[in-house]
Design a protein around this motif. Sequence first.
Motif, short mmCIF file in Angstrom:
data_model
loop_
_atom_site.label_atom_id
_atom_site.label_comp_id
_atom_site.label_asym_id
_atom_site.label_seq_id
_atom_site.Cartn_x
_atom_site.Cartn_y
_atom_site.Cartn_z
N LEU A 170 5.01 -2.83 -3.82
CA LEU A 170 4.20 -2.25 -3.12
C LEU A 170 4.94 -0.80 -2.14
N THR A 171 4.59 0.20 -2.32
CA THR A 171 5.31 1.22 -1.48
C THR A 171 4.39 1.53 -0.55
N ARG A 172 5.06 2.16 0.59
CA ARG A 172 4.01 2.76 1.81
C ARG A 172 2.95 3.80 1.34
N SER A 173 3.39 4.74 0.35
CA SER A 173 2.45 5.72 -0.38
C SER A 173 1.28 4.94 -1.05
N ARG A 174 1.72 3.97 -1.95
CA ARG A 174 0.52 3.23 -2.54
C ARG A 174 -0.46 2.53 -1.48
N LEU A 175 0.19 1.71 -0.56
CA LEU A 175 -0.57 1.33 0.54
C LEU A 175 -1.52 2.02 1.17
N ASP A 176 -1.19 3.49 1.51
CA ASP A 176 -1.99 4.49 2.20
C ASP A 176 -3.15 4.73 1.27
N GLU A 177 -2.67 5.10 -0.22
CA GLU A 177 -3.76 5.19 -1.31
C GLU A 177 -4.77 4.12 -1.34
N LEU A 178 -4.22 2.86 -1.41
CA LEU A 178 -5.49 1.79 -1.28
C LEU A 178 -6.18 1.53 -0.02
N ALA A 179 -5.43 1.98 1.00
CA ALA A 179 -6.31 2.16 2.42
C ALA A 179 -7.35 3.25 2.47
N ALA A 180 -6.93 4.19 1.75
CA ALA A 180 -7.95 5.35 1.47
C ALA A 180 -8.98 5.12 0.78
N ALA A 181 -8.82 4.38 -0.25
CA ALA A 181 -9.70 4.34 -1.24
C ALA A 181 -10.63 2.97 -0.75
N TYR A 182 -10.23 2.05 0.02
CA TYR A 182 -11.07 0.92 0.38
C TYR A 182 -10.88 0.82 1.88
N PRO A 183 -11.44 1.67 2.75
CA PRO A 183 -11.09 1.66 4.23
C PRO A 183 -11.97 0.44 4.82
N ASP A 184 -11.24 -0.07 5.98
CA ASP A 184 -12.11 -1.05 6.73
C ASP A 184 -13.28 -0.61 7.36
N LYS A 185 -14.26 -1.50 7.54
CA LYS A 185 -15.52 -0.87 7.83
C LYS A 185 -15.58 -1.54 9.26
#
Length: 61
Positions: free
Chosen positions: A46-61
């Motif tokens: 997992l790269t940082r950019s992919r982690l950022d994509e996932l975080a944007a797609a599934y934000p913490d509430k």
Amino acid sequence: MQDGFDWPALMRAGMRGLGLRPQEFWALTPAELLFLLGTTSTDAPLTRSRLDELAAAYPDK
């Protein structure tokens, strides 16, 4: 040429190498056993950019 899994070798690796009891060994899926043995898939980490994509797609509430 052998088809399928080399069960004797996998049993030795799991029970002798990893110290699993027989019931623990047989409860694992082949994927779980390979993960425990350190032979995971060849997917890139997992790269940082992919982690950022996932975080944007599934934000913490």
